[in-house]
Enzyme design. Structure first.
Site, PDB file in Angstrom:
ATOM      1  N   ASP A 109       0.875  -1.162   0.000  1.00 28.66           N
ATOM      2  CA  ASP A 109       0.000   0.000   0.000  1.00 28.66           C
ATOM      3  C   ASP A 109       0.922   1.225   0.000  1.00 28.66           C
ATOM      4  OD1 ASP A 109      -3.160   0.715   1.667  1.00 28.66           O
ATOM      5  OD2 ASP A 109      -2.087   1.757   0.080  1.00 28.66           O
TER       6      ASP A 109
HETATM    7  C1  GLC Z   1      -4.281   4.498  -0.342  1.00 23.03           C
HETATM    8  C2  GLC Z   1      -5.158   3.322   0.073  1.00 23.03           C
HETATM    9  C3  GLC Z   1      -5.188   2.234  -0.953  1.00 23.03           C
HETATM   10  C4  GLC Z   1      -5.083   2.860  -2.324  1.00 23.03           C
HETATM   11  C5  GLC Z   1      -3.670   3.401  -2.459  1.00 23.03           C
HETATM   12  C6  GLC Z   1      -3.445   4.108  -3.792  1.00 23.03           C
HETATM   13  O1  GLC Z   1      -3.611   5.000   0.769  1.00 23.03           O
HETATM   14  O2  GLC Z   1      -4.915   2.729   1.340  1.00 23.03           O
HETATM   15  O3  GLC Z   1      -6.411   1.510  -0.761  1.00 23.03           O
HETATM   16  O4  GLC Z   1      -5.340   1.902  -3.333  1.00 23.03           O
HETATM   17  O5  GLC Z   1      -3.335   4.271  -1.374  1.00 23.03           O
HETATM   18  O6  GLC Z   1      -4.213   5.268  -3.850  1.00 23.03           O
END
Ligand code: GLC
Length: 733
Positions: A268
């Site tokens: 993430d």
């Molecule tokens: C965010 C979220 C994740 C998302 C990623 C890209 O912080 O936790 O679900 O897909 O970053 O935006």
């Protein structure tokens, strides 16, 4: 160059010729140049992303959108880097790109897997038309805590419903052929147990036992893997002391080992680097080593891989075979997307012009929206409204809100593109409509930190709303929480109606008793007072682009609501975490049956159960259940029940089957959803519904994460909600 090689040849040929630096490059993902969805690492301005693209040091980008924009970046990589390995472009297409479906929690309330699959397929079609290859969805984090802002993004509190929804959404996004230009790779996230954040506070610690992990948190991910999901995203949280990004048990033993997942795992946003903050990694090199060793194949935006992996391999600390495995997985997904055949397959400006926000999509999302609506209460059959001769006052902050219904997880969708409630109702010209907002929810338009901007003082429009209510036959109240009060980073401890709304409801009820609450929300709210005083409540979530039309379809009786709660509504936020599939405890009831007996599991000030439980939802008709029969034949349990539509309108009912394993080597919930069937039954008619349950599905994961079935007595409950009383018992050997 003939690209018709077998995938294995293409991928293995590339790996055999790639330099160590190019391998690290494939494992590196940067965000686009303007639109971060998380905190940017220090020194962000120091790197030249374009130089990295030319040098083959970038395998993927996120938050880049548009056929032209993606083509220009793809061109740099394909034509200027040594091996020309195409980028894979990822984006958060959570419930649509520009044409928005309802938020995922609302979609789950439809219990309609085909509608959910179609909704995801539409999102894939629109996203792929703007150059996106990969969505960071479906999110399938089970949650039992309405304080957590991200409940809007998942499928609620139950692992079986969550598993069915996960599979439907994966199949919708990926279709039958991932290389088709209108399908995209899906991403099962967040692996794992992120929804169990303590106290519902986003990014907070997760500490749950293996029985809960395996029986509740993991099943939707297993369902996504079985449905062929191409990628998985790990997460921010620690699980039992280990950051999931650095958790080999989850990523290698379970996901890639026991389940045989052959796609790739992306971190993430910055979750690799955040293992330093967690106190799990000493520095960037340690974080990179721990993440890649644990099975994290690609790093999103914290730069630990690109800054450290090469040296770690050269110093013999990380085995290059780990990088080969990660790169193999990444290149395989790129190959399956058809990017090696045609890196520009998704960069079609003409297609973008024709297919984005196309009128043809509106009926799909309107149908999904109607199906997501849940009728919580309907005293005196106030709903549906009569279609002529009534004077109806429509009051509340959402009566002409064209943005909140879109929710807040909608990066590419434009503000002001939702059909408002007013626009949905006005075409019903035989009704005399009066629209009065009565109050603004915010003191100023769309702000990032909403809680500080909620209107708690301005009552200047109350009188006009009260007058409108006084003069009306019926009042529709469009109230709830703002679209930006839920989603990531938006946890709240107060889940009552924000601002002055409760005050206004009480004033309206003083002058008119025929009040219907249209509840706009991204999460279960504390609506106890309304449930006791407002005769009818329709849960309209955040329904996306066609919100106003879908609500009007239901309010005016063109569509008979059939939604069922994917997450219970509490009596008080103090009940969190609240869930129907709880254990019995050793003291579930007041065994003494005396008023001041306190030695049992309860609160002195509120009942234990939900105000509106998981699986609850009414219809404009009524259904009665009878003749429940259960018998075991070989390895299958046959369950049969008769359901009658006892009302005078046709309707759909979600018939739910729950079980209870009465005695087992680990305690089992008082009831667990094991199957459901959504059926349409004409007025006055009956249907005999049958379920064939494999005996194995009566099993569970024990404390070692091992699955087992234990013979014994089981209860079987069937009904239109998790609190159904229709129950029978059977010994299963
Ligand atoms: C965010 C979220 C994740 C998302 C990623 C890209 O912080 O936790 O679900 O897909 O970053 O935006």
């Amino acid at each position: 160059m003939d690209r018709s090689y077998q995938r294995i040849d293409v991928v293995e040929d590339l790996i055999s010729t790639m330099t160590l630096e190019e391998k690290v490059g494939q494992m590196n993902q940067y965000t686009g140049f303007w639109d971060p969805t998380g905190p940017l690492p220090e020194g962000d301005e120091a790197i030249d992303k374009y130089e990295h693209l030319r040098s083959g040091l970038v395998g993927s980008m996120l938050n880049v959108i548009g056929a032209e924009e993606t083509r220009s970046l793809q061109k740099i990589v394909v034509e200027e880097s040594r091996l020309g390995i195409p980028l894979i472009f990822g984006y958060d297409v959570i419930h649509g790109l520009k044409t928005l479906s309802p938020i995922p929690l609302a979609e789950a309330a439809s219990w309609d897997m085909e509608a959910i699959r179609k909704s995801a397929a539409l999102a894939a079609r629109e996203a792929s038309a703007v150059g996106i290859h990969w969505t960071f969805a479906p999110m399938m984090d089970i949650s039992r805590d309405a304080r957590w802002g991200r409940v809007m993004e998942g499928a609620g509190e139950d692992p079986y419903l969550g598993s069915r929804v996960a599979a439907a959404r994966v199949r919708g996004f990926q279709g039958e052929d991932l290389s088709a230009p209108n399908t995209i790779a899906a991403c099962a996230k967040h692996f794992a147990a992120y929804g169990f954040a303590e106290a519902g506070r986003d990014y907070n610690t997760v500490d749950i036992g293996t029985v809960t992990l395996h029986n509740i948190a993991l099943p939707p991910f297993k369902a996504a893997v079985d449905a062929g999901v191409a990628t998985v995203m790990n997460g921010f949280n620690v699980l039992n002391g280990v950051p999931v990004t650095g958790d080999a048990y989850l990523q290698r033993d379970i996901l890639k080992g026991r389940w045989g997942f052959d796609g790739f795992v992306v971190s993430d946003w910055a979750s690799v680097g955040e293992m330093i903050t967690h106190g799990f990694a000493a520095d960037g090199a340690d974080a990179a080593q721990k993440a890649v060793s644990a099975g994290c194949d690609m790093e999103m935006e914290s730069r630990m891989f690109i800054r450290n992996l090469r040296q770690l391999v050269e110093n013999g600390i990380v085995d290059e075979a780990l990088l080969d495995d990660a790169v193999r997985r990444i290149l395989t997904v790129k190959y399956n997307l058809g990017l090696f055949d045609d890196p520009y397959r998704y960069c079609d400006e003409q297609r973008e012009a024709n297919e984005v926000f196309a009128p043809a999509y509106r009926e799909v999302v309107r149908d999904m929206a109607r199906k997501s609506i849940v009728l919580l209460k309907n005293e005196r059959n106030l709903l549906p409204l009569k279609q002529e001769g009534q004077r109806v006052a429509v009051i509340g902050p959402f009566i002409d809100d064209d943005s909140s219904p879109l929710g807040s997880w909608r990066k590419a969708a434009d503000d002001h593109t939702a059909v408002t409630l007013k626009e949905g109702l006005m075409p019903y010209g035989n009704v005399e409509w009066i629209f009065e907002k009565g109050l603004d929810l915010l003191m100023e338009e769309r702000v990032w930190t909403l809680e500080t901007k909620i209107n708690t003082t301005d009552r200047s429009s109350f009188p006009a709303a009260i007058d409108a209510a006084k003069s009306a036959d019926v009042v529709l109240l469009a109230m709830g929480e703002h679209g930006f009060q839920s989603a990531e980073g938006r946890s709240r401890v107060n889940i009552e109606l924000p601002g002055l709304q409760q005050e206004l409801i009480e004033e309206i009820l003083k002058v008119n008793q025929n009040v219907i609450l249209l509840l706009h929300t991204g999460r279960p709210l504390d609506i106890v007072w309304a449930s006791e005083n407002v005769p009818a409540i329709l849960l309209v979530w955040q329904l996306g682009t066609e919100s106003g039309n879908a609500i009007a379809d239901v309010v005016m009786g063109k569509y008979n609501p059939a939604g069922k709660l994917p997450m219970g509504f509490p009596r008080h936020v103090g009940q969190m975490p609240l869930y129907y599939n709880h254990y019995n405890t050793g003291r579930p009831v007041n065994t003494q049956n005396i008023e001041d007996f306190v030695f049992w599991s309860h609160y002195g000030d509120v009942e234990n159960d939900a105000l509106f439980p998981f699986g609850h939802g009414l219809s404009y008709t009524t259904f009665e259940y009878a003749n429940l029969n259960v018998n075991a034949s070989g390895d299958v349990i046959e369950i049969e029940v008769e359901v009658q539509n006892t009302g005078n309108v046709d309707g759909e009912e979600v018939i739910q089957l729950y079980i209870r394993d009465e005695v087992a080597s680990v305690v089992r919930p008082v009831r667990e959803l094991k199957a459901f069937d959504k059926v349409s039954i004409p007025a006055g008619e009956s249907e005999v519904i049958q379920f064939s349950l494999p005996k194995a599905s009566l099993g569970f994961y024990d404390g070692r994460g091992e699955y087992r079935f234990e013979p014994g007595f089981f209860q079987f409950m069937v009904g239109g909600s998790s609190d159904t009383a229709l129950n029978t018992r059977l010994e299963v050997r």
